[in-house]
Write a protein that holds these residues in place. Structure first.
Motif, short mmCIF file in Angstrom:
data_model
loop_
_atom_site.label_atom_id
_atom_site.label_comp_id
_atom_site.label_asym_id
_atom_site.label_seq_id
_atom_site.Cartn_x
_atom_site.Cartn_y
_atom_site.Cartn_z
N MET A 77 0.85 -1.20 0.00
CA MET A 77 0.00 0.00 0.00
C MET A 77 0.88 1.25 0.00
N LEU A 78 1.95 1.20 0.81
CA LEU A 78 2.85 2.34 0.90
C LEU A 78 3.49 2.66 -0.45
N ALA A 79 3.99 1.62 -1.12
CA ALA A 79 4.64 1.83 -2.42
C ALA A 79 3.64 2.40 -3.42
N GLY A 80 2.44 1.84 -3.42
CA GLY A 80 1.41 2.30 -4.35
C GLY A 80 1.07 3.76 -4.11
N MET A 81 0.94 4.13 -2.84
CA MET A 81 0.59 5.51 -2.53
C MET A 81 1.72 6.47 -2.88
N ARG A 82 2.95 6.00 -2.72
CA ARG A 82 4.09 6.85 -3.07
C ARG A 82 4.16 7.11 -4.57
N HIS A 83 3.85 6.09 -5.36
CA HIS A 83 4.06 6.19 -6.80
C HIS A 83 2.85 6.65 -7.60
N CYS A 84 1.70 6.77 -6.95
CA CYS A 84 0.52 7.12 -7.73
C CYS A 84 0.52 8.62 -8.05
N GLY A 85 -0.17 8.96 -9.15
CA GLY A 85 -0.10 10.36 -9.59
C GLY A 85 -1.41 11.13 -9.45
N GLY A 86 -2.45 10.50 -8.93
CA GLY A 86 -3.77 11.13 -8.91
C GLY A 86 -3.93 12.23 -7.88
N ASP A 87 -4.93 13.08 -8.10
CA ASP A 87 -5.28 14.10 -7.10
C ASP A 87 -6.14 13.47 -6.01
N LEU A 88 -6.83 12.40 -6.39
CA LEU A 88 -7.56 11.59 -5.43
C LEU A 88 -6.94 10.19 -5.47
N VAL A 89 -6.82 9.57 -4.30
CA VAL A 89 -6.22 8.25 -4.25
C VAL A 89 -7.17 7.31 -3.50
N VAL A 90 -7.36 6.13 -4.05
CA VAL A 90 -8.13 5.14 -3.29
C VAL A 90 -7.33 3.85 -3.21
N VAL A 91 -7.31 3.26 -2.01
CA VAL A 91 -6.62 1.99 -1.80
C VAL A 91 -7.69 0.92 -1.65
N MET A 92 -7.57 -0.17 -2.40
CA MET A 92 -8.56 -1.24 -2.23
C MET A 92 -8.00 -2.62 -2.54
N ASP A 93 -8.63 -3.66 -1.96
CA ASP A 93 -8.21 -5.04 -2.21
C ASP A 93 -8.64 -5.48 -3.60
N VAL A 94 -7.95 -6.49 -4.09
CA VAL A 94 -8.22 -6.96 -5.45
C VAL A 94 -9.32 -8.04 -5.47
N ASP A 95 -9.69 -8.56 -4.29
CA ASP A 95 -10.60 -9.71 -4.26
C ASP A 95 -12.08 -9.31 -4.24
N LEU A 96 -12.35 -8.02 -4.51
CA LEU A 96 -13.71 -7.48 -4.54
C LEU A 96 -14.41 -7.53 -3.19
N GLN A 97 -13.63 -7.72 -2.11
CA GLN A 97 -14.23 -7.62 -0.78
C GLN A 97 -14.42 -6.15 -0.39
N ASP A 98 -13.70 -5.28 -1.10
CA ASP A 98 -13.93 -3.84 -0.96
C ASP A 98 -14.77 -3.45 -2.16
N PRO A 99 -16.09 -3.36 -1.99
CA PRO A 99 -16.98 -3.23 -3.15
C PRO A 99 -16.76 -1.97 -3.98
N PRO A 100 -16.45 -2.13 -5.28
CA PRO A 100 -16.26 -0.97 -6.16
C PRO A 100 -17.54 -0.13 -6.25
N ALA A 101 -18.68 -0.74 -5.92
CA ALA A 101 -19.94 0.01 -5.99
C ALA A 101 -19.96 1.21 -5.04
N LEU A 102 -19.05 1.22 -4.06
CA LEU A 102 -19.00 2.37 -3.13
C LEU A 102 -18.25 3.56 -3.74
N LEU A 103 -17.48 3.31 -4.80
CA LEU A 103 -16.63 4.37 -5.35
C LEU A 103 -17.39 5.64 -5.73
N PRO A 104 -18.56 5.54 -6.41
CA PRO A 104 -19.27 6.77 -6.76
C PRO A 104 -19.62 7.61 -5.53
N ARG A 105 -20.05 6.94 -4.45
CA ARG A 105 -20.39 7.68 -3.23
C ARG A 105 -19.15 8.29 -2.59
#
Ligand code: UDP
Ligand code: MG
Length: 310
Positions: A77-105
């Motif tokens: 997570m640390l490496a990803g956050m360091r290297h990402c370029g967005g103005d908004l950053v979201v960290v999430m698991d790949v196994d869909l246990q963190d539902p992408p449906a929440l992203l719009p909200r």
């Protein structure tokens, strides 16, 4: 809309990445025109990296980092956050246990409602072994008593934040990272979204019971010095008792001429107090070991290969 970076730690996730990618693209297409998907391969032994390479060839929005070995989800997570370029950053698991449906909200809360970060927590643990849920509940109860950072029951590392929050999080440069605590510790205006637990889409959990236990210990030690203080409290308590016992024994000996019998009771006291001493030495050792690791200031990961567009 500002650029969104999605940071996704992956360890042996060849089955889940394609499913995640498909699902996420559908959601992101609706809410963000400029985004970056940053997969972090945490030293996987399967085809995780190959899949990332293929995806990034097909889709320029897909970037990846690959570690030289497994350094753990915190490092990923640390490496990803360091290297990402967005103005908004979201960290999430790949196994869909963190539902992408929440992203719009999440985006709405930041863009329209003025929040700095949006976190998610599961309100139940359906589908999880009961013993795991029991220990998890005990952990949250304990850590909320021992520390002053707010760690919500069922909180996940699934969180969207502004670049400012991300920068603050990156300023905490400790070796033993406990993100659930760090996210809360940095402050800022945070909105909590609740959802029902979802089971993994494919593959198995990467956290054995033992790994979770160590993770819990890490969290408590990283955010609380109370265990160290318990030693002092016990020490004072037993010293006071000992003081009174000594007075009683002297009185019995000098004035009452009552020779004290009781090998058994003495043994009990010795065993109890030496056991406690060992326990507290152990606790001090745990903190010392972490100080030792922190003073070494080793890198938290090594990146073997990466593809990141600027
Ligand atoms: N993960 C990782 N490194 C590890 C263990 C896990 O990057 O050493 C990733 C994993 O690929 C997944 C996320 O962390 O995206 C959560 O792992 P998992 O689903 O196994 O944990 P659980 O949901 O069972 O607690
Ligand atoms: Mg999972």
């Amino acid at each position: 809309m500002r650029k969104l970076s999605v940071v996704v730690p992956c360890f042996n996730e060849q089955e889940t990445i394609p499913i995640f990618y498909k699902e996420l693209r559908i959601v992101l297409a609706k809410i963000a025109n400029d985004y970056q998907l940053l997969f972090v391969d945490d030293g996987s032994e399967d085809n995780t990296l190959k899949i990332m390479q293929l995806l990034s060839k097909e889709d320029p929005k897909v970037n990846y980092l690959s570690f030289s070995r497994n350094f753990g989800k915190e490092a990923a997570m640390l490496a990803g956050m360091r290297h990402c370029g967005g103005d908004l950053v979201v960290v999430m698991d790949v196994d869909l246990q963190d539902p992408p449906a929440l992203l719009p909200r999440m985006i709405e809360a930041i863009e329209k409602e003025g929040y700095d970060s949006v976190a998610a927590r599961r309100v139940n643990r359906k589908g999880e072994p009961p013993i795991r849920s029991l220990f998890a509940r005990m952990f949250y109860a304990l850590i909320s008593k021992l520390t002053d950072v707010e760690i919500m029951v069922g909180s996940r590392e699934y969180r969207m934040m502004t670049r400012q929050v991300r920068d603050s999080i990156l300023e905490l440069n400790e070796y033993h990272r406990f993100s659930k605590g760090i996210f809360g510790w940095v402050g800022y205006k945070t909105k909590w979204l609740e959802y029902q637990n979802i089971e993994r889409v494919a593959g198995g959990t990467k956290y054995s019971f033992w790994k979770l236990f160590k993770f819990a210990l890490e969290g408590i030690i990283a955010f609380s010095t109370v265990p160290l203080k318990i030693a002092s409290v016990f020490g004072i308590f037993f010293s006071v008792i000992a003081f009174f016992i000594i007075i009683v024994i002297i009185i019995e000996r000098l004035w009452l001429s009552n020779p004290v019998a009781g090998w058994a009771s003495i043994m009990c006291v010795i065993v109890l107090t030496s056991g406690l001493q060992m326990l507290f030495l152990g606790i001090i050792g745990e903190y010392l070991a972490r100080t030792h690791m922190e003073t070494k200031a080793r890198p938290k990961y090594f990146i073997k290969e990466k593809k990141i567009d600027k």
